[in-house]
Scaffold this motif. Sequence first.
Motif, PDB file in Angstrom:
ATOM      1  N   GLY A  39       0.814  -1.216   0.000  1.00 13.86           N
ATOM      2  CA  GLY A  39       0.000   0.000   0.000  1.00 13.86           C
ATOM      3  C   GLY A  39       0.841   1.257   0.000  1.00 13.86           C
ATOM      4  O   GLY A  39       0.582   2.195  -0.757  1.00 13.86           O
ATOM      5  N   ALA A  65      -5.290   7.197  -1.932  1.00 11.52           N
ATOM      6  CA  ALA A  65      -6.193   6.653  -0.908  1.00 11.52           C
ATOM      7  C   ALA A  65      -6.975   5.461  -1.458  1.00 11.52           C
ATOM      8  O   ALA A  65      -7.131   4.443  -0.772  1.00 11.52           O
ATOM      9  CB  ALA A  65      -7.144   7.733  -0.420  1.00 11.52           C
ATOM     10  N   ALA A  66      -7.444   5.554  -2.688  1.00 11.18           N
ATOM     11  CA  ALA A  66      -8.185   4.450  -3.296  1.00 11.18           C
ATOM     12  C   ALA A  66      -7.307   3.218  -3.478  1.00 11.18           C
ATOM     13  O   ALA A  66      -7.751   2.080  -3.250  1.00 11.18           O
ATOM     14  CB  ALA A  66      -8.766   4.886  -4.630  1.00 11.18           C
ATOM     15  N   VAL A  72      -4.609   2.386  -1.680  1.00 16.87           N
ATOM     16  CA  VAL A  72      -4.338   1.800  -0.360  1.00 16.87           C
ATOM     17  C   VAL A  72      -5.558   1.023   0.126  1.00 16.87           C
ATOM     18  O   VAL A  72      -5.430  -0.090   0.656  1.00 16.87           O
ATOM     19  CB  VAL A  72      -3.921   2.886   0.651  1.00 16.87           C
ATOM     20  CG1 VAL A  72      -3.877   2.338   2.060  1.00 16.87           C
ATOM     21  CG2 VAL A  72      -2.568   3.467   0.267  1.00 16.87           C
ATOM     22  N   MET A  73      -6.748   1.562  -0.067  1.00 14.78           N
ATOM     23  CA  MET A  73      -7.954   0.834   0.338  1.00 14.78           C
ATOM     24  C   MET A  73      -8.112  -0.453  -0.461  1.00 14.78           C
ATOM     25  O   MET A  73      -8.495  -1.489   0.095  1.00 14.78           O
ATOM     26  CB  MET A  73      -9.189   1.716   0.183  1.00 14.78           C
ATOM     27  CG  MET A  73      -9.288   2.780   1.238  1.00 14.78           C
ATOM     28  SD  MET A  73     -10.830   3.690   1.203  1.00 14.78           S
ATOM     29  CE  MET A  73     -10.552   4.788  -0.178  1.00 14.78           C
ATOM     30  N   ALA A  74      -7.797  -0.413  -1.755  1.00 13.86           N
ATOM     31  CA  ALA A  74      -7.898  -1.614  -2.583  1.00 13.86           C
ATOM     32  C   ALA A  74      -6.903  -2.681  -2.137  1.00 13.86           C
ATOM     33  O   ALA A  74      -7.213  -3.875  -2.146  1.00 13.86           O
ATOM     34  CB  ALA A  74      -7.674  -1.259  -4.047  1.00 13.86           C
ATOM     35  N   PHE A 101      -5.827  -3.214   0.899  1.00 14.59           N
ATOM     36  CA  PHE A 101      -6.314  -3.852   2.115  1.00 14.59           C
ATOM     37  C   PHE A 101      -7.644  -4.566   1.909  1.00 14.59           C
ATOM     38  O   PHE A 101      -8.064  -5.349   2.752  1.00 14.59           O
ATOM     39  CB  PHE A 101      -6.401  -2.838   3.261  1.00 14.59           C
ATOM     40  CG  PHE A 101      -5.067  -2.567   3.867  1.00 14.59           C
ATOM     41  CD1 PHE A 101      -4.550  -3.392   4.845  1.00 14.59           C
ATOM     42  CD2 PHE A 101      -4.295  -1.504   3.428  1.00 14.59           C
ATOM     43  CE1 PHE A 101      -3.300  -3.172   5.392  1.00 14.59           C
ATOM     44  CE2 PHE A 101      -3.042  -1.261   3.964  1.00 14.59           C
ATOM     45  CZ  PHE A 101      -2.548  -2.097   4.950  1.00 14.59           C
ATOM     46  N   HIS A 102      -8.293  -4.315   0.800  1.00  9.63           N
ATOM     47  CA  HIS A 102      -9.534  -5.006   0.481  1.00  9.63           C
ATOM     48  C   HIS A 102      -9.274  -6.323  -0.256  1.00  9.63           C
ATOM     49  O   HIS A 102     -10.139  -7.186  -0.299  1.00  9.63           O
ATOM     50  CB  HIS A 102     -10.439  -4.111  -0.363  1.00  9.63           C
ATOM     51  CG  HIS A 102     -11.767  -4.706  -0.667  1.00  9.63           C
ATOM     52  ND1 HIS A 102     -12.729  -4.895   0.298  1.00  9.63           N
ATOM     53  CD2 HIS A 102     -12.298  -5.163  -1.822  1.00  9.63           C
ATOM     54  CE1 HIS A 102     -13.794  -5.449  -0.250  1.00  9.63           C
ATOM     55  NE2 HIS A 102     -13.556  -5.617  -1.542  1.00  9.63           N
TER      56      HIS A 102
END
Length: 99
Positions: free
Chosen positions: A18, A60-61, A63-65, A67-68
């Motif tokens: 990330g 931000a998107a 990093v969220m992806a 961890f998703h």
Amino acid sequence: MTPAVHHRLSLVSRIIAGAGGGYLLTSLIAMLMFLLLRAGGVARDAALLAPALASFLIYAAIVMAVFHARSAARAWLWIAGASLPVALLLLVLNGGIGG
């Protein structure tokens, strides 16, 4: 390897993917946006500012992806799979490696 150690290594791998991979991919996308905006006739200062501002949302998107993703390996594959075509397109638009 115990499940606790596996979980910790997976978490560390996702953090690196990330932070590092997300930064790389965001930078590549911002450079590509700049080149496309300049090719579209946008002034240099606006072509620099728009990708810089958009990069916060993009990072931000990503990093969220990361961890998703179902696993750390899938997160790394997604980062690499997304970075490669963007980097190749940058090379083409910028006139090659020495461009």
